[in-house]
Design an enzyme around this catalytic site. Structure first.
Site, mmCIF file in Angstrom:
data_model
loop_
_atom_site.group_PDB
_atom_site.id
_atom_site.type_symbol
_atom_site.label_atom_id
_atom_site.label_comp_id
_atom_site.label_asym_id
_atom_site.label_seq_id
_atom_site.Cartn_x
_atom_site.Cartn_y
_atom_site.Cartn_z
ATOM 1 C CG ASP A 369 -1.689 -1.215 1.414
ATOM 2 O OD1 ASP A 369 -2.395 -1.578 0.474
ATOM 3 O OD2 ASP A 369 -1.602 -1.851 2.480
ATOM 4 C CB SER A 394 1.648 6.408 2.911
ATOM 5 O OG SER A 394 0.762 5.690 3.709
ATOM 6 N NE ARG A 395 0.108 3.093 -4.251
ATOM 7 C CZ ARG A 395 0.953 2.091 -4.272
ATOM 8 N NH1 ARG A 395 0.670 0.986 -3.608
ATOM 9 N NH2 ARG A 395 2.069 2.159 -4.952
ATOM 10 C CB VAL A 396 -4.344 3.018 3.152
ATOM 11 C CG1 VAL A 396 -4.916 2.397 1.910
ATOM 12 C CG2 VAL A 396 -3.229 2.178 3.709
#
Ligand code: ATP
Ligand code: MG
Length: 545
Positions: A369, A394-396
């Site tokens: 992620d 950081s995708r989440v």
């Protein structure tokens, strides 16, 4: 005449009753043949007889060497099943071919000879789990490697497990604080997230992961550190570091060192994951570090080549993606119905010559992620941790940042990007306008303020304080080599004189507006003291009362 009794009894109840009354004549007399009595005796004998059949399927070793064995005669063995060899060594069935089974050995192959017997066990590989593993150093099968005696647990878990499904999960919404300013600000990690740490050799990858483990001291997060293909001396150094910082009591170290056989290196991450999953499934938050998956892929490649599986790109087998995807899918955050536990994974991948587009790096980047990209040039220039803010994402994690951190950290990424561009550009020009100089000055201070030594994870309050000071340009007047002093002084000063403000920040009070302004006013006061102290050579905070 025998009556056909109900329930499948051979002898009817009337005959049984009659049999009790019958007597046998002694030797020498002509015996009356008493069918009922004989029947009773036979029945008595049969009662204790175990008639269940137990067929053990056995085969023979056809060929052995390089940590693998080819076995004939085990037609019904299933993939992943444990096989037991004549000398007590176990193996795992990996290749199911028409005439042979290819098995990897979980021990030395030196005691195994052609023609030796091999039996199926009907089991798959397990590893001990439970709180008894905290503070322990174990191998890929859960056998202790430290001097602390056996692992006292009766619980065990399959090493290979299917990841939880969609309905058992919920979104990431709680931060996993690393205590490293640059990460918590720019690439925040949430509990249940899979965040890759990637970079060339010696760029501080392990250091980041270890600092994150150390920072879980008071967070209640149990940690597992899986060392794959590393030197034993490095691992022993790491274990003593964890002990020194009080981190071993909530950590398990799973080791498959460079000198261990490829199958053990291949299994280690899955074992570590099973150990962490036990806590996750009991509602706890857990963190696992895989150090590193490049060596894991190499171990799997050698194992596959020995098994004569066809090589593909970079000689890795075709299922190399699945190797890591099924491992990293096991991380995540469980929904409340499943206890609400989480497993955060920090896989580490080593690149060669900063090549992020090589096979393993691209695979793992696509599974995780987000990634934290560490650079050699920055590391050598003394910017440590050497995070590249442009290539790290950081995708989440943003969803898990506190509102204060989110609002403070928002401008950092763009400021840094602008600074880098300007810095490269301005190298060649001597005459810069005031605005450019100003932005360069600001960028330099951000870079400096994001530096952090090893083993010094910070609390969220302290991070916010320092980042607030630098992003709101309150450090722009401070010399670069005084930034570290300023930072230390600011934290102490707030601890001493502004505890209520920190408490307010801590209590989750909505940031922005009032609280932010009051904090900024105090930071300004400190800065004035700092500058005055520097001018007069006095100690900071002397006259703060
Ligand atoms: P390898 O590729 O060998 O596994 P690595 O990328 O894991 O290396 P580390 O072993 O973590 O890198 O760090 C390399 C060296 O840099 C170590 O000597 C470590 O002490 C030092 N180092 C790492 N991070 C920092 C830091 N923040 N400040 C100062 N020194 C650091
Ligand atoms: Mg390392």
């Amino acid at each position: 005449m025998m009556s056909g009794g109900a329930g499948g009894a051979i002898f009817g109840p009337e005959l049984e009753a009659a049999g009790e009354r019958l007597e046998f004549d002694d030797v020498g007399e002509r015996q009356k043949f008493d069918a009922a009595g004989v029947g009773l005796r036979i029945k008595e004998k049969l009662r204790g007889l175990d008639v269940s059949t137990h067929i053990e399927e056995a085969g023979r070793v056809h060929q052995t060497g390089d940590g693998i064995a080819r076995v004939t005669g085990l037609q019904n063995a299933v993939s992943g099943e444990l096989l037991e060899f004549e000398n007590g060594i176990t193996g795992i069935a990996m290749n199911l071919e028409k005439d042979y089974i290819g098995a990897v050995l979980l021990g030395k192959d030196s005691g195994i000879h052609e023609g030796d017997f091999v039996v199926r066990t009907g089991r798959v590989a397990h590893v001990p789990v439970g709180d008894a593993l905290l503070g322990r150093v174990v191998d890929a099968l859960g056998h202790p490697l430290d001097q602390k005696g056996p692992v006292h647990t009766t619980l065990s878990q399959r090493i290979e497990r299917i990841a939880h499904g969609v309905l058992a999960r919920k979104p990431v919404n709680t931060p996993l604080l690393t205590g490293i300013k640059a990460i918590d600000a720019i690439v925040p990690i949430g509990r249940g997230q899979r965040q890759l740490i990637i970079g060339d050799r010696q760029t501080g990858k392990t250091a980041l992961a270890v600092d994150t483990i150390i920072n879980q001291r008071d967070s209640g997060v149990n940690c597992v550190y899986v060392a794959i293909g590393q030197k034993n001396s490095t691992i022993s150094g790491l274990v003593s570091t964890l002990g020194e910082y009080g981190a071993l009591r909530y950590t398990t170290v799973v080791v498959a060192g460079a000198s261990d056989a490829a199958p053990l290196q291949y299994l280690a991450p899955y074992s570590g994951c099973a150990i962490a999953e036990y806590w996750m499934e009991r509602g706890l938050d857990t963190l696992i570090v895989y150090d590193d998956l490049s060596k894991h892929a190499v171990a799997y490649r050698s194992l596959s080549l020995l098994m004569q599986r066809p090589p593909g790109r970079e000689a890795y087998p075709g299922d190399i993606f699945y190797l890591h995807s099924r491992l990293l899918e096991r991380a995540g955050r469980l929904s409340d119905d499943f206890g609400g536990g989480s497993l955060t994974a920090l896989p580490i991948v080593e690149t060669l010559g900063s090549d992020m587009s090589a096979y393993i790096p691209t695979n793992v980047i696509s599974i995780t992620d987000g990634q934290i990209y560490l650079e050699t040039e920055a590391f050598n220039a003394g910017i440590r941790p050497a995070i590249n803010p442009g290539l790290s994402v950081s995708r989440v994690g943003g969803a898990a940042q506190t509102s204060a951190m989110k609002s403070i950290a928002a401008p950092i990424r763009t400021d840094l990007a602008q600074y880098r561009e300007l810095a490269a550009f301005s190298q060649f020009s001597s005459d810069l306008d005031a605005d450019t100089r100003d932005r360069l000055r600001h960028g330099e201070r951000i870079v400096e303020a994001l530096k952090q030594p090893r083993y010094k994870p910070m609390s969220l309050d302290d991070e916010i304080l320092v980042l607030l000071a630098v992003t709101r340009r309150l450090m722009d007047g401070i010399d670069i080599d005084e930034i570290a002093d300023f930072e230390r002084g600011l934290i102490t000063w707030f601890e001493l004189w502004n505890r209520p403000l920190l408490d307010e920040l801590h209590s989750g009070y909505a940031f922005g507006g009032d609280l932010e302004q009051r904090m900024l006013a105090q930071i300004k006061r400190f800065r004035d003291e700092f500058e005055a102290g520097r001018a007069g050579g006095g100690a900071i905070g002397d006259d703060a009362q």
